[in-house]
Design an enzyme around this catalytic site. Sequence first.
Site, PDB file in Angstrom:
ATOM      1  N   CYS A 195     -34.241  20.608 -40.716  1.00 46.00           N
ATOM      2  CA  CYS A 195     -35.370  19.989 -40.024  1.00 46.00           C
ATOM      3  C   CYS A 195     -35.214  20.109 -38.514  1.00 46.00           C
ATOM      4  O   CYS A 195     -34.244  20.669 -38.025  1.00 46.00           O
ATOM      5  CB  CYS A 195     -35.449  18.516 -40.389  1.00 46.00           C
ATOM      6  SG  CYS A 195     -35.408  18.221 -42.151  1.00 46.00           S
ATOM      7  N   GLY A 200     -39.657  23.077 -39.690  1.00 46.91           N
ATOM      8  CA  GLY A 200     -40.163  22.272 -40.792  1.00 46.91           C
ATOM      9  C   GLY A 200     -41.663  22.162 -40.760  1.00 46.91           C
ATOM     10  O   GLY A 200     -42.230  21.841 -39.719  1.00 46.91           O
ATOM     11  N   ASN A 218     -31.189  15.766 -39.447  1.00 43.77           N
ATOM     12  CA  ASN A 218     -31.205  17.200 -39.742  1.00 43.77           C
ATOM     13  C   ASN A 218     -29.850  17.543 -40.354  1.00 43.77           C
ATOM     14  O   ASN A 218     -28.820  17.295 -39.744  1.00 43.77           O
ATOM     15  CB  ASN A 218     -31.427  17.987 -38.447  1.00 43.77           C
ATOM     16  CG  ASN A 218     -31.290  19.498 -38.621  1.00 43.77           C
ATOM     17  OD1 ASN A 218     -30.963  20.198 -37.678  1.00 43.77           O
ATOM     18  ND2 ASN A 218     -31.543  20.007 -39.800  1.00 43.77           N
ATOM     19  N   GLY A 219     -29.883  18.123 -41.551  1.00 39.77           N
ATOM     20  CA  GLY A 219     -28.633  18.494 -42.214  1.00 39.77           C
ATOM     21  C   GLY A 219     -28.606  18.001 -43.639  1.00 39.77           C
ATOM     22  O   GLY A 219     -29.631  17.624 -44.199  1.00 39.77           O
ATOM     23  N   TYR A 269     -31.222  33.510 -38.497  1.00 40.66           N
ATOM     24  CA  TYR A 269     -32.621  33.379 -38.906  1.00 40.66           C
ATOM     25  C   TYR A 269     -33.333  32.142 -38.378  1.00 40.66           C
ATOM     26  O   TYR A 269     -34.459  32.224 -37.922  1.00 40.66           O
ATOM     27  CB  TYR A 269     -32.695  33.366 -40.441  1.00 40.66           C
ATOM     28  CG  TYR A 269     -34.033  32.920 -40.976  1.00 40.66           C
ATOM     29  CD1 TYR A 269     -35.132  33.775 -40.945  1.00 40.66           C
ATOM     30  CD2 TYR A 269     -34.211  31.640 -41.492  1.00 40.66           C
ATOM     31  CE1 TYR A 269     -36.375  33.359 -41.420  1.00 40.66           C
ATOM     32  CE2 TYR A 269     -35.457  31.224 -41.966  1.00 40.66           C
ATOM     33  CZ  TYR A 269     -36.523  32.085 -41.931  1.00 40.66           C
ATOM     34  OH  TYR A 269     -37.739  31.675 -42.383  1.00 40.66           O
TER      35      TYR A 269
HETATM   36  P1  AMP Z   1     -36.828  36.593 -50.119  1.00 42.52           P
HETATM   37  O1  AMP Z   1     -35.748  37.633 -50.081  1.00 42.52           O
HETATM   38  O2  AMP Z   1     -38.067  37.038 -50.774  1.00 42.52           O
HETATM   39  O3  AMP Z   1     -36.322  35.329 -50.762  1.00 42.52           O
HETATM   40  O4  AMP Z   1     -37.225  36.241 -48.625  1.00 42.52           O
HETATM   41  C1  AMP Z   1     -36.345  36.436 -47.597  1.00 42.52           C
HETATM   42  C2  AMP Z   1     -37.036  36.164 -46.286  1.00 42.52           C
HETATM   43  O5  AMP Z   1     -37.245  34.757 -46.122  1.00 42.52           O
HETATM   44  C3  AMP Z   1     -36.145  36.621 -45.145  1.00 42.52           C
HETATM   45  O6  AMP Z   1     -36.647  37.805 -44.635  1.00 42.52           O
HETATM   46  C4  AMP Z   1     -36.227  35.531 -44.121  1.00 42.52           C
HETATM   47  O7  AMP Z   1     -37.102  35.917 -43.076  1.00 42.52           O
HETATM   48  C5  AMP Z   1     -36.781  34.350 -44.849  1.00 42.52           C
HETATM   49  N1  AMP Z   1     -35.728  33.339 -45.085  1.00 42.52           N
HETATM   50  C6  AMP Z   1     -34.430  33.506 -45.235  1.00 42.52           C
HETATM   51  N2  AMP Z   1     -33.803  32.327 -45.443  1.00 42.52           N
HETATM   52  C7  AMP Z   1     -34.728  31.387 -45.411  1.00 42.52           C
HETATM   53  C8  AMP Z   1     -34.715  29.977 -45.542  1.00 42.52           C
HETATM   54  N3  AMP Z   1     -33.600  29.302 -45.770  1.00 42.52           N
HETATM   55  N4  AMP Z   1     -35.873  29.340 -45.454  1.00 42.52           N
HETATM   56  C9  AMP Z   1     -37.009  30.010 -45.247  1.00 42.52           C
HETATM   57  N5  AMP Z   1     -37.094  31.332 -45.107  1.00 42.52           N
HETATM   58  C10 AMP Z   1     -35.973  32.026 -45.188  1.00 42.52           C
END
Ligand code: AMP
Length: 478
Positions: A14, A40, A114-115, A256
């Site tokens: 968050c 979030g 957050n966490g 990311y």
């Molecule tokens: P997928 O491989 O279809 O599950 O989607 C991966 C994509 O989701 C990656 O390219 C990231 O940009 C994004 N992503 C990676 N980790 C997360 C996360 N924890 N929460 C939301 N999006 C994520």
Amino acid sequence: MQRSITTDHPKESCGLFGVYDVGTAASSIHRGLFAQQHRGQEGSGIVVSDGEKIRSIKGLGLIDEVFSGESLAQLPGHLGIGHVRYSTTGSDRIQNVQPLVVECVDGIWAVAHNGNLTNARKLRRMYQESGAIFQTSTDSEVLVHLLADPMYRSRPRRVARALHELEGAFSFLLMTKNCVMAARDPMGFRPLSIGRLNGGYVFASETCALAQTGAEYVRDVEPGELVVVDAAGLHSSRFAECPTDRLAQCVFELVYFARPDSRVFGYNAHEIRLQYGMRLAEEHPVDADIVISVPDSGNDAALGYSRGSGIPLDFGFIRNHYVGRTFIMPEQRDRASSVDMKLSVLPETVSGKRVVVVDDSIVRGTTCKRRVACLREAGASEIHVRVSCPPTANPCFYGIDLPTHEELVGAQMSVDEIREFIGADSLGYLSQEGLLSPFNNPEHFCAACFTGNYPSDVSHMKGKEALEASAPELALDP
Ligand code: AMP
């Protein structure tokens, strides 16, 4: 008659924002949260105090959906805290939206977290067995019970002692009617920074929110530190020892999660991703005509790959900015279809070309597979996928929403099997050494989602399901 009740314990990553004496608290918090909307999108809340009365507004949805100009006017006060919430399926209940606001015997407290607390189930069970009633299914609520516990009620050490009981990842903002507090867990998993604005103080998960509210970055809240701001100014104390060999700052924030313009754990996210891309070009070179990114999360690493390889960068995908993050969709089916809504291919760029496509990570593989298919349909002659982190092969117990081993494609398949699954001509991931190479103290980072080396004991949390099945099947006697 028997009924069964189960409670979910959502994992949350968050965003927090808090202010003391910067002018109108609510409008600063609103701006600070808005800058952190990427942390979030499920719900948000603002709690403020004018020194006498605490007022709050919370709701499900994006910040703009929860707050309008008029609603902010109902939140007078010079101090306050806010929260944007991101959690897993099943937990999008209004009760779980933070900050939590509770009335203890000595007044009202607000809590934003957050966490992810790794001993929340144990503490929750302990309080429930002694008769306490929990209002939410968030792990954060255990802190409220600790604060209200007569054993801890001799302030100010009370907060420090309560925090000392917690294990796992936490950055907290707390407030009473006349003070704001900020704390970070002893291993420093999640970021939290301090800024100054108009002579007052600001706290933010990410420094991009400081910049966007006009605040000047001062420093990070240190691991194990409790910072209190009240009419007498800022006071700092420690609630835990933090040996540097136990630091575990989350590397996925830099891979990311954080916005590229944020400094996280002392590093700018854009710079780190640029370096990842350059390293990726070294580790996985390929003959190709263009480099494209999966926007927006692959942008910085794609630029790095292009610089490192000398292959020109181009726009291959156009993103529709009005579609939310695909990851948030509960159903795999919805996730796949919203990928199509979110990104479209520019055939003029990719048709007949050998394309390197750079993404920040592959989690379930759904989106990557779909993107490769779209590039093929648009006429790309070769598709080389490059990922700016190692295979994501382990769940996170510290607050990043990553699925279980069963759903993580990096845990289930070899790199070549993943290549085949997504339909690419080649696939290259950044190495684990490459991931940690930009840092002066790589041992201060947690990379458990890639390595499986968890920095604390998580044997009692074998999967997301274990977290979410906190309450046993209860036999209720009506
Ligand atoms: P997928 O491989 O279809 O599950 O989607 C991966 C994509 O989701 C990656 O390219 C990231 O940009 C994004 N992503 C990676 N980790 C997360 C996360 N924890 N929460 C939301 N999006 C994520």
